[in-house]
Design an enzyme around this catalytic site. Structure first.
Site, PDB file in Angstrom:
ATOM      1  N   LYS A 186      -2.282   1.355  14.825  1.00 57.12           N
ATOM      2  CA  LYS A 186      -3.349   1.902  13.973  1.00 57.12           C
ATOM      3  C   LYS A 186      -3.614   0.936  12.820  1.00 57.12           C
ATOM      4  O   LYS A 186      -2.887   0.896  11.836  1.00 57.12           O
ATOM      5  CB  LYS A 186      -2.958   3.277  13.398  1.00 57.12           C
ATOM      6  CG  LYS A 186      -4.194   4.008  12.897  1.00 57.12           C
ATOM      7  CD  LYS A 186      -4.012   4.774  11.622  1.00 57.12           C
ATOM      8  CE  LYS A 186      -4.061   3.994  10.351  1.00 57.12           C
ATOM      9  NZ  LYS A 186      -5.315   3.323   9.973  1.00 57.12           N
ATOM     10  N   GLU A 262       7.725  -1.669   5.471  1.00 55.87           N
ATOM     11  CA  GLU A 262       7.417  -2.839   4.625  1.00 55.87           C
ATOM     12  C   GLU A 262       6.477  -2.335   3.541  1.00 55.87           C
ATOM     13  O   GLU A 262       5.292  -2.147   3.786  1.00 55.87           O
ATOM     14  CB  GLU A 262       6.745  -3.931   5.473  1.00 55.87           C
ATOM     15  CG  GLU A 262       7.624  -4.515   6.563  1.00 55.87           C
ATOM     16  CD  GLU A 262       8.718  -5.427   6.017  1.00 55.87           C
ATOM     17  OE1 GLU A 262       8.707  -5.756   4.819  1.00 55.87           O
ATOM     18  OE2 GLU A 262       9.608  -5.777   6.809  1.00 55.87           O
ATOM     19  N   CYS A 296       1.679  -8.123  -1.038  1.00 59.60           N
ATOM     20  CA  CYS A 296       2.908  -7.451  -1.485  1.00 59.60           C
ATOM     21  C   CYS A 296       3.867  -8.453  -2.122  1.00 59.60           C
ATOM     22  O   CYS A 296       4.688  -8.094  -2.946  1.00 59.60           O
ATOM     23  CB  CYS A 296       3.569  -6.780  -0.297  1.00 59.60           C
ATOM     24  SG  CYS A 296       3.804  -7.922   1.064  1.00 59.60           S
ATOM     25  N   GLU A 393       2.077  -2.464  -9.143  1.00 51.56           N
ATOM     26  CA  GLU A 393       1.535  -3.533  -8.313  1.00 51.56           C
ATOM     27  C   GLU A 393       0.087  -3.768  -8.747  1.00 51.56           C
ATOM     28  O   GLU A 393      -0.720  -2.840  -8.687  1.00 51.56           O
ATOM     29  CB  GLU A 393       1.555  -3.027  -6.862  1.00 51.56           C
ATOM     30  CG  GLU A 393       1.994  -4.041  -5.896  1.00 51.56           C
ATOM     31  CD  GLU A 393       2.037  -3.507  -4.465  1.00 51.56           C
ATOM     32  OE1 GLU A 393       1.814  -2.318  -4.206  1.00 51.56           O
ATOM     33  OE2 GLU A 393       2.304  -4.339  -3.595  1.00 51.56           O
TER      34      GLU A 393
HETATM   35  P1  NAP Z   1      -1.905   2.038   2.381  1.00 55.33           P
HETATM   36  O1  NAP Z   1      -3.004   2.750   1.685  1.00 55.33           O
HETATM   37  O2  NAP Z   1      -0.536   2.576   2.266  1.00 55.33           O
HETATM   38  O3  NAP Z   1      -2.369   1.948   3.897  1.00 55.33           O
HETATM   39  C1  NAP Z   1      -1.620   1.227   4.858  1.00 55.33           C
HETATM   40  C2  NAP Z   1      -1.906   1.814   6.219  1.00 55.33           C
HETATM   41  O4  NAP Z   1      -1.449   3.162   6.254  1.00 55.33           O
HETATM   42  C3  NAP Z   1      -3.373   1.859   6.597  1.00 55.33           C
HETATM   43  O5  NAP Z   1      -3.504   1.647   7.982  1.00 55.33           O
HETATM   44  C4  NAP Z   1      -3.751   3.278   6.239  1.00 55.33           C
HETATM   45  O6  NAP Z   1      -4.850   3.771   6.956  1.00 55.33           O
HETATM   46  C5  NAP Z   1      -2.499   4.021   6.642  1.00 55.33           C
HETATM   47  N1  NAP Z   1      -2.341   5.311   5.976  1.00 55.33           N
HETATM   48  C6  NAP Z   1      -2.791   5.692   4.764  1.00 55.33           C
HETATM   49  N2  NAP Z   1      -2.426   6.970   4.516  1.00 55.33           N
HETATM   50  C7  NAP Z   1      -1.752   7.408   5.603  1.00 55.33           C
HETATM   51  C8  NAP Z   1      -1.135   8.635   5.958  1.00 55.33           C
HETATM   52  N3  NAP Z   1      -1.125   9.680   5.147  1.00 55.33           N
HETATM   53  N4  NAP Z   1      -0.542   8.716   7.160  1.00 55.33           N
HETATM   54  C9  NAP Z   1      -0.527   7.665   8.010  1.00 55.33           C
HETATM   55  N5  NAP Z   1      -1.087   6.476   7.720  1.00 55.33           N
HETATM   56  C10 NAP Z   1      -1.682   6.343   6.532  1.00 55.33           C
HETATM   57  O7  NAP Z   1      -1.807   0.525   1.915  1.00 55.33           O
HETATM   58  P2  NAP Z   1      -2.953  -0.552   1.853  1.00 55.33           P
HETATM   59  O8  NAP Z   1      -3.772  -0.273   0.642  1.00 55.33           O
HETATM   60  O9  NAP Z   1      -3.647  -0.687   3.161  1.00 55.33           O
HETATM   61  O10 NAP Z   1      -2.114  -1.894   1.660  1.00 55.33           O
HETATM   62  C11 NAP Z   1      -1.663  -2.315   0.443  1.00 55.33           C
HETATM   63  C12 NAP Z   1      -0.203  -1.954   0.267  1.00 55.33           C
HETATM   64  O11 NAP Z   1       0.550  -2.504   1.338  1.00 55.33           O
HETATM   65  C13 NAP Z   1       0.408  -2.553  -0.984  1.00 55.33           C
HETATM   66  O12 NAP Z   1       1.249  -1.617  -1.588  1.00 55.33           O
HETATM   67  C14 NAP Z   1       1.207  -3.729  -0.447  1.00 55.33           C
HETATM   68  O13 NAP Z   1       2.278  -4.128  -1.262  1.00 55.33           O
HETATM   69  C15 NAP Z   1       1.678  -3.203   0.849  1.00 55.33           C
HETATM   70  N6  NAP Z   1       2.031  -4.301   1.751  1.00 55.33           N
HETATM   71  C16 NAP Z   1       3.349  -4.491   2.028  1.00 55.33           C
HETATM   72  C17 NAP Z   1       3.733  -5.542   2.851  1.00 55.33           C
HETATM   73  C18 NAP Z   1       5.176  -5.791   3.153  1.00 55.33           C
HETATM   74  O14 NAP Z   1       5.444  -6.512   4.111  1.00 55.33           O
HETATM   75  N7  NAP Z   1       6.119  -5.233   2.419  1.00 55.33           N
HETATM   76  C19 NAP Z   1       2.760  -6.375   3.403  1.00 55.33           C
HETATM   77  C20 NAP Z   1       1.422  -6.145   3.101  1.00 55.33           C
HETATM   78  C21 NAP Z   1       1.080  -5.082   2.279  1.00 55.33           C
HETATM   79  P3  NAP Z   1      -6.313   3.755   6.312  1.00 55.33           P
HETATM   80  O15 NAP Z   1      -6.708   2.354   6.243  1.00 55.33           O
HETATM   81  O16 NAP Z   1      -7.110   4.536   7.271  1.00 55.33           O
HETATM   82  O17 NAP Z   1      -6.216   4.409   4.967  1.00 55.33           O
END
Ligand code: NAP
Length: 493
Positions: A186, A262, A296, A393
């Site tokens: 997804k 992650e 991140c 962040e």
């Molecule tokens: P996010 O809002 O948490 O979304 C990540 C993924 O989860 C998206 O596919 C999102 O779908 C999905 N999602 C959101 N709410 C959900 C729920 N209730 N149930 C299941 N899936 C759900 O994060 P983001 O804004 O895309 O990415 C930024 C974040 O990712 C930052 O905090 C960054 O630090 C972190 N990140 C971490 C790493 C690592 O390796 N540690 C790498 C890259 C990014 P939708 O798009 O449909 O909302």
């Protein structure tokens, strides 16, 4: 060369718009769709099928049906598929780079870098697939035998974020294929196009139907929710924000799913007075500005020894002023837009709160007027240690600088965070490097280096930055489960 509108249109038209279920591209069961935007213009660039809960279930049905045969498929066959996909992505590297620029906004040069980095996970795991060793030994009592073999975990749900559209997918799909797992992927709804093209390439490389299913959609929880309640799912691997990760861990508890998380980061960037300051500024630019700060691993807090803080800040601001914001497809662009208006508002709010708390905008500090979601590259000096911007962040092109006096204070400030993903350390003293690395609570340390991500290295964090590792020798273990076979003493009469 700047990209023509015709080239953009032809590429976008070549990307599949359906859901990939059991080897076929389908419409959503309710006919629903959602739009994908270019963050540099705010305009719609594609419309994709939006998966329903029913579609998500169908994707898991396909993954479950394909699992047993896929697990029995020789490792060499799985390895060759990954290797062919690696070659195909290399051949189409310009398409992948442009697609990421269009849906995510990063400059083309950076998108090309992500193709090289992200694709490397396919080559790395094609090599790991055939070296997934078990072990055989005799018990310490000298009689019975112990046989240990790795088996695929089983069907996995892979959820990826929008910031690295290719690398976040290859980092999960690569090891899952290598280990023999089937998948439901997804992608983030803001940047699903790269995953669509990646899935098409995997099919072309010979991936059997049902092994990878891709279900993008406007409601993430209505896709993941029903699958995670289904006992046929065995694992969830998530990259995204800590709050969503926490929720998924709770959901995973019901079926005791294997999890890889992650999550977010709050990387400290430590500059000691014995550092080469020009190299530290170069590292700071890479650690802060890669992906417009939307990473991140992005340096979030610049902790600089007080004796060199003024010089470092001045040189850093000079370099930031030299950046050229613009649409990523333009040759001259060195920094793209933020992903959307909400993200830009959040960044600006952190900046204005820091300035109200006593910080000084050495450069930038404002959104940029016009189309798209641009924010001026910003350096904030004299940031008080309790400012909110140091605790959250930032996810934007903003660098808050604060100072420390001693090594002990630097370590304490660095560790004063609930996160523990990446950290950076600039010093010419190797003994200090070992001392700080041992005491710093972070999964990754960049030593005189602003970018350390590599397919051969274990990527991941401690504390609220997550669980598990992606890449390196550890990456495939996340998709394997260990089976022990106890063998009776073969000499027993
Ligand atoms: P996010 O809002 O948490 O979304 C990540 C993924 O989860 C998206 O596919 C999102 O779908 C999905 N999602 C959101 N709410 C959900 C729920 N209730 N149930 C299941 N899936 C759900 O994060 P983001 O804004 O895309 O990415 C930024 C974040 O990712 C930052 O905090 C960054 O630090 C972190 N990140 C971490 C790493 C690592 O390796 N540690 C790498 C890259 C990014 P939708 O798009 O449909 O909302």
């Amino acid at each position: 060369m700047t990209i023509s509108p015709e080239r953009e249109a032809a590429l976008l038209a070549s990307v599949p718009t359906g859901l990939l279920i059991d080897g076929e591209w389908r419409d959503a069961s309710d006919g629903g769709t959602f739009d994908v935007h270019d963050p540099a213009t705010g305009k719609v660039i594609a419309t994709l099928a939006s998966a329903t809960s029913e579609d998500a279930k169908a994707a898991l049905d396909a993954a479950d049906a394909a699992q047993a045969e896929w697990a029995r498929t020789p490792a060499r066959v799985r390895s060759d598929i990954l290797r062919r996909a690696f070659d195909l992505i290399n051949e189409r590297a310009e398409d992948f780079a442009l697609l990421m620029t269009l849906e995510m906004g990063k400059p083309l040069a950076e998108a090309r870098g992500e193709v090289a980095y992200g694709n490397e996970f396919l080559r790395w795991f094609s090599e790991e697939a055939v070296r997934d060793y078990g072990r055989y030994l005799t018990t310490p009592e000298g009689k019975n035998k112990i046989l240990v073999q790795n088996k695929p975990v089983g069907p996995c749900l892979l959820i990826t974020p929008w910031n690295f559209p290719l690398a976040m997918a290859t980092r999960k799909v690569g090891p899952a294929i290598a280990a023999g797992c089937t998948m439901v992927l997804k992608p983030a709804k803001l940047t699903p196009l790269t995953s669509q093209l990646f899935a098409a390439v995997l099919l072309e490389a010979g991936l059997p139907a049902g092994v990878l299913n891709v279900v993008s959609g406007k409601s993430a929880s209505s896709i993941s929710g029903p699958i995670m309640k289904d006992s046929r799912l065995r694992k969830v691997s998530f990259t995204g924000s800590t709050p969503v990760g926490r929720q998924l861990l709770k959901d995973a508890a019901d079926n005791v799913l294997r999890t890889s998380m992650e999550l977010g980061g709050n990387a400290p960037f430590l500059v000691f007075e014995d550092a080469d300051l020009d190299k530290a500024v170069e590292g700071a630019m890479a650690a802060k500005m890669r992906n417009m700060g939307e990473a991140c691993t992005a340096a979030n807090r610049f902790l600089v020894q007080d004796t060199v803080a003024e010089e470092f800040t001045r040189k850093f601001a000079e370099a930031m002023r030299g950046l050229k914001p613009g649409r990523g497809t333009e040759d001259s662009t060195t920094v793209g837009p933020l992903i959307d208006g909400g993200a830009r508002d959040d960044v600006h709010q952190l900046v204005t709160a820091a300035i109200s708390a006593g910080a000084e905008a050495v450069c930038g500090g404002e959104p940029i007027d016009g189309d798209g979601y641009f924010y001026a590259p910003t350096v904030l000096g004299n940031v008080p240690n309790d400012a909110a911007i140091l605790g959250e962040e930032i996810f934007g092109p903003v660098a808050p600088v604060t100072t420390f006096k001693t090594e002990e204070e630097a370590i304490a400030l660095a560790n004063a965070s609930e996160y523990g993903l990446a950290s950076y350390l600039f010093t010419q003293d190797y003994a200090r490097m070992f001392r700080v690395a041992e005491q710093i609570e972070f999964g990754m340390v960049g030593f005189n280096a602003g970018v350390i991500s590599n397919a051969a290295a274990p990527f991941g964090g401690v504390k609220q930055s997550g669980l598990g590792r992606e890449g390196g020798a550890e990456g495939i273990a996340e998709y394997s489960t260990v089976q022990y076979i106890g063998i009776a003493d073969p000499y027993a009469k």
